[in-house]
Design a protein around this motif. Structure first.
Motif, PDB file in Angstrom:
ATOM      1  N   ASN A 183      16.774 -41.997  18.951  1.00 57.49           N
ATOM      2  CA  ASN A 183      17.283 -41.759  19.848  1.00 57.49           C
ATOM      3  C   ASN A 183      16.631 -42.400  21.314  1.00 57.49           C
ATOM      4  O   ASN A 183      16.598 -42.058  22.486  1.00 57.49           O
ATOM      5  CB  ASN A 183      17.638 -40.055  20.055  1.00 57.49           C
ATOM      6  N   LEU A 184      15.423 -41.339  21.273  1.00 47.48           N
ATOM      7  CA  LEU A 184      14.469 -41.976  21.912  1.00 47.48           C
ATOM      8  C   LEU A 184      13.932 -42.717  22.652  1.00 47.48           C
ATOM      9  O   LEU A 184      13.815 -43.441  23.608  1.00 47.48           O
ATOM     10  CB  LEU A 184      12.907 -41.268  21.303  1.00 47.48           C
ATOM     11  N   THR A 185      14.531 -43.825  21.662  1.00 43.71           N
ATOM     12  CA  THR A 185      14.445 -45.479  21.649  1.00 43.71           C
ATOM     13  C   THR A 185      15.554 -45.754  22.687  1.00 43.71           C
ATOM     14  O   THR A 185      15.406 -46.613  24.083  1.00 43.71           O
ATOM     15  CB  THR A 185      14.162 -46.987  20.410  1.00 43.71           C
ATOM     16  N   ARG A 186      16.286 -45.533  22.190  1.00 40.32           N
ATOM     17  CA  ARG A 186      17.307 -46.106  22.688  1.00 40.32           C
ATOM     18  C   ARG A 186      17.835 -45.208  24.270  1.00 40.32           C
ATOM     19  O   ARG A 186      18.148 -46.463  25.753  1.00 40.32           O
ATOM     20  CB  ARG A 186      19.313 -45.237  22.007  1.00 40.32           C
ATOM     21  N   THR A 187      16.983 -44.290  24.760  1.00 41.08           N
ATOM     22  CA  THR A 187      16.983 -43.476  25.570  1.00 41.08           C
ATOM     23  C   THR A 187      16.507 -44.192  26.480  1.00 41.08           C
ATOM     24  O   THR A 187      16.089 -44.663  28.148  1.00 41.08           O
ATOM     25  CB  THR A 187      16.757 -42.249  25.525  1.00 41.08           C
ATOM     26  N   ALA A 188      14.939 -44.595  25.848  1.00 36.29           N
ATOM     27  CA  ALA A 188      14.394 -45.615  26.719  1.00 36.29           C
ATOM     28  C   ALA A 188      14.599 -46.683  27.381  1.00 36.29           C
ATOM     29  O   ALA A 188      14.487 -47.032  28.433  1.00 36.29           O
ATOM     30  CB  ALA A 188      12.968 -45.517  26.149  1.00 36.29           C
ATOM     31  N   GLU A 189      15.282 -47.684  26.413  1.00 33.56           N
ATOM     32  CA  GLU A 189      16.238 -48.647  26.979  1.00 33.56           C
ATOM     33  C   GLU A 189      16.666 -48.493  28.401  1.00 33.56           C
ATOM     34  O   GLU A 189      17.242 -49.439  29.239  1.00 33.56           O
ATOM     35  CB  GLU A 189      16.374 -49.070  26.348  1.00 33.56           C
ATOM     36  N   ARG A 241      16.974 -49.778  31.962  1.00 36.92           N
ATOM     37  CA  ARG A 241      18.205 -50.929  32.002  1.00 36.92           C
ATOM     38  C   ARG A 241      18.485 -50.691  33.347  1.00 36.92           C
ATOM     39  O   ARG A 241      19.122 -51.360  34.579  1.00 36.92           O
ATOM     40  CB  ARG A 241      19.740 -50.904  31.366  1.00 36.92           C
ATOM     41  N   ARG A 242      18.136 -49.680  34.073  1.00 37.48           N
ATOM     42  CA  ARG A 242      18.982 -48.725  35.134  1.00 37.48           C
ATOM     43  C   ARG A 242      17.610 -48.517  36.608  1.00 37.48           C
ATOM     44  O   ARG A 242      18.269 -48.204  37.459  1.00 37.48           O
ATOM     45  CB  ARG A 242      19.329 -47.030  35.265  1.00 37.48           C
ATOM     46  N   GLY A 243      16.944 -49.209  35.958  1.00 36.10           N
ATOM     47  CA  GLY A 243      15.860 -49.926  36.630  1.00 36.10           C
ATOM     48  C   GLY A 243      14.459 -48.078  37.085  1.00 36.10           C
ATOM     49  O   GLY A 243      13.802 -48.053  38.553  1.00 36.10           O
ATOM     50  N   VAL A 244      14.367 -47.566  36.180  1.00 36.00           N
ATOM     51  CA  VAL A 244      14.161 -46.209  35.690  1.00 36.00           C
ATOM     52  C   VAL A 244      12.696 -46.894  34.686  1.00 36.00           C
ATOM     53  O   VAL A 244      13.049 -46.681  33.169  1.00 36.00           O
ATOM     54  CB  VAL A 244      14.527 -44.717  35.581  1.00 36.00           C
ATOM     55  N   VAL A 245      11.901 -45.970  35.144  1.00 33.57           N
ATOM     56  CA  VAL A 245      10.240 -46.543  34.406  1.00 33.57           C
ATOM     57  C   VAL A 245       9.971 -45.228  33.654  1.00 33.57           C
ATOM     58  O   VAL A 245       9.101 -44.202  34.784  1.00 33.57           O
ATOM     59  CB  VAL A 245       9.090 -46.464  34.990  1.00 33.57           C
ATOM     60  N   PRO A 246      10.011 -44.707  32.123  1.00 37.28           N
ATOM     61  CA  PRO A 246       9.698 -43.528  31.810  1.00 37.28           C
ATOM     62  C   PRO A 246       8.907 -43.761  31.546  1.00 37.28           C
ATOM     63  O   PRO A 246       7.827 -43.795  31.633  1.00 37.28           O
ATOM     64  CB  PRO A 246      10.864 -43.647  30.143  1.00 37.28           C
ATOM     65  N   ASP A 282      17.199 -39.522  40.141  1.00 38.81           N
ATOM     66  CA  ASP A 282      18.711 -38.634  40.495  1.00 38.81           C
ATOM     67  C   ASP A 282      19.809 -38.124  39.771  1.00 38.81           C
ATOM     68  O   ASP A 282      19.088 -38.776  38.440  1.00 38.81           O
ATOM     69  CB  ASP A 282      19.637 -39.339  41.774  1.00 38.81           C
ATOM     70  N   ARG A 283      20.236 -36.950  39.959  1.00 38.92           N
ATOM     71  CA  ARG A 283      20.532 -36.350  38.675  1.00 38.92           C
ATOM     72  C   ARG A 283      21.543 -37.286  37.644  1.00 38.92           C
ATOM     73  O   ARG A 283      22.288 -37.065  36.845  1.00 38.92           O
ATOM     74  CB  ARG A 283      21.341 -35.248  38.586  1.00 38.92           C
ATOM     75  N   LYS A 284      22.890 -37.873  38.412  1.00 34.98           N
ATOM     76  CA  LYS A 284      23.570 -38.536  38.300  1.00 34.98           C
ATOM     77  C   LYS A 284      23.197 -40.133  36.581  1.00 34.98           C
ATOM     78  O   LYS A 284      23.403 -40.255  36.140  1.00 34.98           O
ATOM     79  CB  LYS A 284      24.207 -39.381  39.212  1.00 34.98           C
ATOM     80  N   THR A 285      22.150 -40.101  37.726  1.00 37.44           N
ATOM     81  CA  THR A 285      21.768 -41.699  36.654  1.00 37.44           C
ATOM     82  C   THR A 285      20.574 -40.824  35.206  1.00 37.44           C
ATOM     83  O   THR A 285      20.906 -41.304  34.070  1.00 37.44           O
ATOM     84  CB  THR A 285      20.318 -42.138  37.768  1.00 37.44           C
ATOM     85  N   VAL A 286      19.613 -39.944  35.574  1.00 42.58           N
ATOM     86  CA  VAL A 286      19.546 -39.242  34.572  1.00 42.58           C
ATOM     87  C   VAL A 286      20.770 -38.562  32.793  1.00 42.58           C
ATOM     88  O   VAL A 286      20.071 -38.394  32.089  1.00 42.58           O
ATOM     89  CB  VAL A 286      18.167 -37.964  35.100  1.00 42.58           C
ATOM     90  N   ASP A 287      21.338 -38.537  33.606  1.00 46.47           N
ATOM     91  CA  ASP A 287      22.652 -37.814  33.594  1.00 46.47           C
ATOM     92  C   ASP A 287      23.210 -38.921  32.537  1.00 46.47           C
ATOM     93  O   ASP A 287      23.700 -39.050  31.221  1.00 46.47           O
ATOM     94  CB  ASP A 287      23.823 -37.016  33.823  1.00 46.47           C
ATOM     95  N   LYS A 288      23.184 -40.482  32.954  1.00 40.27           N
ATOM     96  CA  LYS A 288      23.482 -41.458  32.170  1.00 40.27           C
ATOM     97  C   LYS A 288      22.119 -41.847  30.867  1.00 40.27           C
ATOM     98  O   LYS A 288      23.096 -41.860  29.946  1.00 40.27           O
ATOM     99  CB  LYS A 288      24.137 -42.342  32.753  1.00 40.27           C
TER     100      LYS A 288
END
Length: 74
Positions: A10-16, A20-25, A63-69
């Protein structure tokens, strides 16, 4: 052990999803807890491919919408 594998997947999927959304975790790997400074932490991460990181946690900021996705389904 199965629960740990599920968490890692799940963490790997979430990081990917974040990438993909341009967010560097901010990532936390098991090896980071064995080092004593930031330089060693960064070296531990840099020495592995993203798919091979032993993720135990991550943080995202967007932003919240991006984090929710990104975290959907966790």
């Amino acid at each position: 052990m199965t629960n740990e594998l599920n968490i890692a997947a799940n963490l790997t999927r979430t990081a990917e999803r974040a990438h993909r959304r341009g967010v560097v975790p901010a990532i936390f790997t098991a090896a980071l807890f064995g080092t004593g400074n930031d330089d060693d932490n960064r070296a531990q991460v840099a020495a592995r491919r993203r798919a091979d990181l032993d993720l135990v946690g991550l943080a995202v900021r967007a932003d919240r919408k991006t984090v929710d996705k990104i975290v959907d389904g966790l």
